[in-house]
Design a protein around this motif. Structure first.
Motif, mmCIF file in Angstrom:
data_model
loop_
_atom_site.group_PDB
_atom_site.id
_atom_site.type_symbol
_atom_site.label_atom_id
_atom_site.label_comp_id
_atom_site.label_asym_id
_atom_site.label_seq_id
_atom_site.Cartn_x
_atom_site.Cartn_y
_atom_site.Cartn_z
ATOM 1 N N THR A 21 0.833 -1.216 0.000
ATOM 2 C CA THR A 21 0.000 0.000 0.000
ATOM 3 C C THR A 21 0.864 1.261 0.000
ATOM 4 O OG1 THR A 21 -0.125 0.029 2.428
ATOM 5 C CG2 THR A 21 -1.841 -1.193 1.243
ATOM 6 N N ARG A 22 2.033 1.205 -0.627
ATOM 7 C CA ARG A 22 2.931 2.353 -0.546
ATOM 8 C C ARG A 22 2.358 3.597 -1.219
ATOM 9 N NH1 ARG A 22 7.383 -1.379 -1.052
ATOM 10 N NH2 ARG A 22 8.270 -1.640 1.020
ATOM 11 N N GLY A 23 1.643 3.407 -2.336
ATOM 12 C CA GLY A 23 1.034 4.573 -2.966
ATOM 13 C C GLY A 23 0.047 5.240 -2.045
ATOM 14 N N LEU A 24 -0.815 4.451 -1.432
ATOM 15 C CA LEU A 24 -1.799 4.992 -0.499
ATOM 16 C C LEU A 24 -1.115 5.551 0.740
ATOM 17 C CD1 LEU A 24 -4.755 5.450 0.154
ATOM 18 C CD2 LEU A 24 -4.869 3.135 1.082
ATOM 19 N N ALA A 25 -0.057 4.878 1.213
ATOM 20 C CA ALA A 25 0.667 5.357 2.393
ATOM 21 C C ALA A 25 1.306 6.714 2.125
ATOM 22 C CB ALA A 25 1.728 4.344 2.816
ATOM 23 N N MET A 26 1.917 6.864 0.942
ATOM 24 C CA MET A 26 2.509 8.152 0.596
ATOM 25 C C MET A 26 1.410 9.211 0.443
ATOM 26 S SD MET A 26 5.807 8.076 0.638
ATOM 27 C CE MET A 26 5.491 7.170 2.164
ATOM 28 N N GLY A 27 0.253 8.793 -0.099
ATOM 29 C CA GLY A 27 -0.860 9.727 -0.178
ATOM 30 C C GLY A 27 -1.328 10.158 1.196
ATOM 31 N N ALA A 28 -1.424 9.206 2.119
ATOM 32 C CA ALA A 28 -1.844 9.528 3.482
ATOM 33 C C ALA A 28 -0.825 10.432 4.161
ATOM 34 C CB ALA A 28 -2.029 8.239 4.284
ATOM 35 N N TYR A 29 0.454 10.150 3.942
ATOM 36 C CA TYR A 29 1.502 10.959 4.551
ATOM 37 C C TYR A 29 1.461 12.390 4.020
ATOM 38 C CZ TYR A 29 6.228 12.670 5.538
ATOM 39 O OH TYR A 29 7.295 13.426 5.937
ATOM 40 N N VAL A 30 1.409 12.535 2.691
ATOM 41 C CA VAL A 30 1.391 13.872 2.100
ATOM 42 C C VAL A 30 0.106 14.610 2.450
ATOM 43 C CG1 VAL A 30 1.549 15.162 -0.070
ATOM 44 C CG2 VAL A 30 2.939 13.127 0.257
ATOM 45 N N ALA A 31 -0.966 13.872 2.780
ATOM 46 C CA ALA A 31 -2.212 14.515 3.190
ATOM 47 C C ALA A 31 -2.000 15.404 4.413
ATOM 48 C CB ALA A 31 -3.276 13.457 3.485
ATOM 49 N N PHE A 32 -1.050 15.050 5.254
ATOM 50 C CA PHE A 32 -0.770 15.892 6.418
ATOM 51 C C PHE A 32 -0.154 17.228 5.990
ATOM 52 C CE2 PHE A 32 -1.336 11.834 8.471
ATOM 53 C CZ PHE A 32 -1.928 12.163 9.670
ATOM 54 N N LEU A 33 0.609 17.212 4.899
ATOM 55 C CA LEU A 33 1.099 18.469 4.332
ATOM 56 C C LEU A 33 -0.072 19.316 3.847
ATOM 57 C CD1 LEU A 33 3.179 20.411 3.047
ATOM 58 C CD2 LEU A 33 3.319 18.824 1.117
ATOM 59 N N ASP A 34 -0.999 18.680 3.131
ATOM 60 C CA ASP A 34 -2.177 19.403 2.646
ATOM 61 C C ASP A 34 -2.997 19.968 3.799
ATOM 62 O OD1 ASP A 34 -1.516 18.574 0.039
ATOM 63 O OD2 ASP A 34 -2.576 16.690 0.339
ATOM 64 N N LEU A 35 -3.193 19.149 4.836
ATOM 65 C CA LEU A 35 -3.952 19.604 5.997
ATOM 66 C C LEU A 35 -3.288 20.821 6.624
ATOM 67 C CD1 LEU A 35 -6.217 19.173 8.082
ATOM 68 C CD2 LEU A 35 -4.669 17.636 9.313
ATOM 69 N N SER A 36 -1.977 20.744 6.758
ATOM 70 C CA SER A 36 -1.245 21.846 7.362
ATOM 71 C C SER A 36 -1.389 23.122 6.547
ATOM 72 C CB SER A 36 0.239 21.466 7.480
ATOM 73 O OG SER A 36 1.001 22.560 7.945
ATOM 74 N N LEU A 37 -1.156 23.030 5.232
ATOM 75 C CA LEU A 37 -1.200 24.219 4.398
ATOM 76 C C LEU A 37 -2.630 24.729 4.221
ATOM 77 C CD1 LEU A 37 1.435 23.234 1.691
ATOM 78 C CD2 LEU A 37 1.765 24.544 3.785
ATOM 79 N N GLY A 38 -3.583 23.792 4.149
ATOM 80 C CA GLY A 38 -4.979 24.192 4.000
ATOM 81 C C GLY A 38 -5.502 24.933 5.211
ATOM 82 N N VAL A 39 -5.037 24.554 6.397
ATOM 83 C CA VAL A 39 -5.459 25.228 7.629
ATOM 84 C C VAL A 39 -4.617 26.471 7.894
ATOM 85 C CG1 VAL A 39 -5.594 24.988 10.136
ATOM 86 C CG2 VAL A 39 -6.396 23.139 8.663
ATOM 87 N N THR A 40 -3.321 26.374 7.599
ATOM 88 C CA THR A 40 -2.410 27.470 7.902
ATOM 89 C C THR A 40 -2.755 28.733 7.142
ATOM 90 O OG1 THR A 40 -0.561 26.019 8.466
ATOM 91 C CG2 THR A 40 -0.015 28.237 7.728
ATOM 92 N N SER A 41 -3.024 28.618 5.846
ATOM 93 C CA SER A 41 -3.215 29.813 5.020
ATOM 94 C C SER A 41 -4.371 30.689 5.506
ATOM 95 C CB SER A 41 -3.408 29.413 3.557
ATOM 96 O OG SER A 41 -2.228 28.840 3.039
ATOM 97 N N PRO A 42 -5.592 30.145 5.686
ATOM 98 C CA PRO A 42 -6.666 31.030 6.158
ATOM 99 C C PRO A 42 -6.464 31.522 7.590
ATOM 100 C CG PRO A 42 -7.460 28.762 5.948
ATOM 101 C CD PRO A 42 -6.112 28.808 5.307
ATOM 102 N N LEU A 43 -5.951 30.663 8.485
ATOM 103 C CA LEU A 43 -5.729 31.100 9.860
ATOM 104 C C LEU A 43 -4.642 32.168 9.933
ATOM 105 C CD1 LEU A 43 -5.985 27.820 11.983
ATOM 106 C CD2 LEU A 43 -7.698 29.611 11.652
#
Length: 408
Positions: free
Chosen positions: A347-369
């Motif tokens: 499941t490495r593709g999905l694992a890398m997707g899940a890992y990078v999702a934390f980058l998205d979460l961070s940037l998605g929350v950081t920018s408006p806040l």
């Protein structure tokens, strides 16, 4: 088209865990790395231009700038599971090709927004749609490219895969930022849209001739199962990514507020330092452990954020951006190696997707806040907040050092 395991060319079997020097790994990854570099020039072009377009041409405030910039990362977060399963089930090449096509479509949507400049609210909505489509493309490209690269060279070189692909991404941002400013000065935001379209199509042509690798899974894996394996290093990535996020969204506004002129050199400073760190130290996460590398690097990144916060001249802001880039450079593969060690191999593709999702979460929350914070205390204040949050990722690195994952 699904690729059967028997169809995988012999030349694309993973490199052996012994006797494969970094140069051999680089040669195997070079065509994919070049394609990713070309594709991410699209994002690099927009970094210094989009916030100012929103502010000057559409009259938006800092909060709305943060919302529009952050929309891409929020949408990418929601698409990571889908993108990871696309790579695992249907092949990484298909995911990457779909990503380049989405980037081309997003450029056309950006272009359409210019027909609505006399209706700013509607123009912003169209831009938001373009950001969402670009997010889908970025998600497919990053997840697919990481999965493809690891399949090419083997999981024992996973840190190098993340390092080289990261070099391509941030080199594109470093080169794209001054290019975007130059294009914008001559041709305006319409020029940015057209060049973005041409770049996405060029990347699509380049990737078309590369040989695929076999899919890694025969059935879809629930996202939550992989998320449980990678959430701890993902949290470290999320916190360390705040420094990158506030530079992406607000460094252009900081330079404008301070009267320091063109901000593109700040993006270039970040990107050059990022690349230097990876060229010199990309082997360290695989060799000495990702958590150890991340611990040192996030400290450097936090110092860079503090330097921008205290900067009273553009040169200090450039230096702070460089320190931020140098530190963040190896934080990503550092925490990423820890994530890969904790995920099932199929499941490495999905694992890398899940890992990078934390980058998205961070940037998605950081920018408006951060945009809301900037509206209250000024743009410079977001960099103090960035330093604090980046510093918290040191605690995650320390925890990971005490609880190493199982090897894959």
């Amino acid at each position: 088209m699904t690729i059967k395991p028997a169809d995988k060319p012999a030349s694309l079997t993973p490199l052996a865990s012994t006797g494969a020097p970094s140069f051999v790994v680089f040669l195997r990854l070079a065509p994919l790395t070049l394609a990713v570099f070309i594709a991410f020039l699209t994002i690099g072009l927009q970094l210094p231009v989009l916030p100012l377009h929103l502010k000057d041409a559409l009259g938006m405030n800092a909060t709305m700038v943060g919302v529009v910039v952050g929309a891409q990362f929020a949408a990418a977060l929601l698409s990571r599971a889908w993108a990871g399963n696309q790579a695992d089930l249907h092949g990484a090449k298909r995911a990457v090709v779909m990503g380049f096509m989405a980037a081309a479509v997003s450029a056309l949507i950006y272009l359409a927004s210019l027909a609505l400049l006399d209706r700013p609210a509607l123009s912003v909505l169209v831009l938001l749609a373009g950001r969402v489509v670009l997010a889908l493309g970025e998600s497919l490209v990053v997840t697919g490219a990481m999965s493809w690269g690891i399949a090419l060279v083997g999981p024992q070189h996973g840190g190098k895969v993340m390092a080289w692909l990261g070099i391509a991404i941030y080199a594109a941002m470093a080169c794209g930022a001054p290019l975007g400013v130059a294009v914008s000065h001559v041709y305006g935001f319409a020029g940015i849209c057209l060049v973005s379209l041409a770049i996405a199509l060029l990347a699509l042509v380049l990737i078309a001739g590369l040989r695929p690798v076999a899919p890694g899974a025969s059935r879809r894996t629930p996202f939550y199962k992989v998320l449980g394996a990678v959430w701890q290093p993902g949290l470290g990535l999320a916190l360390s990514s705040v420094g990158f996020g506030v530079i992406t969204a607000f460094i252009a506004l900081l330079f404008a507020a301070r009267g320091w002129g063109d901000s593109s050199l700040a993006f270039t400073s970040f990107g050059v330092a990022f690349i230097i760190a990876r060229l010199l130290f990309a082997h360290l996460p695989d060799r000495i452990g990702g958590a150890r590398v991340a611990l040192v690097c996030v400290l450097i990144e936090a110092l860079g954020q503090l330097l921008i916060w205290q900067a009273d001249a553009s040169a200090l802001a450039y230096a702070g951006a460089a320190l931020t880039g140098f530190g963040y450079s190896l934080a990503f593969p550092g925490f990423g190696v820890e994530a890969m060690r904790r995920a099932p191999p199929q499941t490495r593709g999905l694992a890398m997707g899940a890992y990078v999702a934390f980058l998205d979460l961070s940037l998605g929350v950081t920018s408006p806040l951060a945009g809301a914070l900037a509206s209250q205390v000024g743009v410079q204040g977001v960099y103090l907040a960035g330093a604090v949050l980046v510093g918290l990722s040191m605690l995650v690195a320390l925890h990971l050092m005490r609880s190493p994952g199982e090897g894959t």
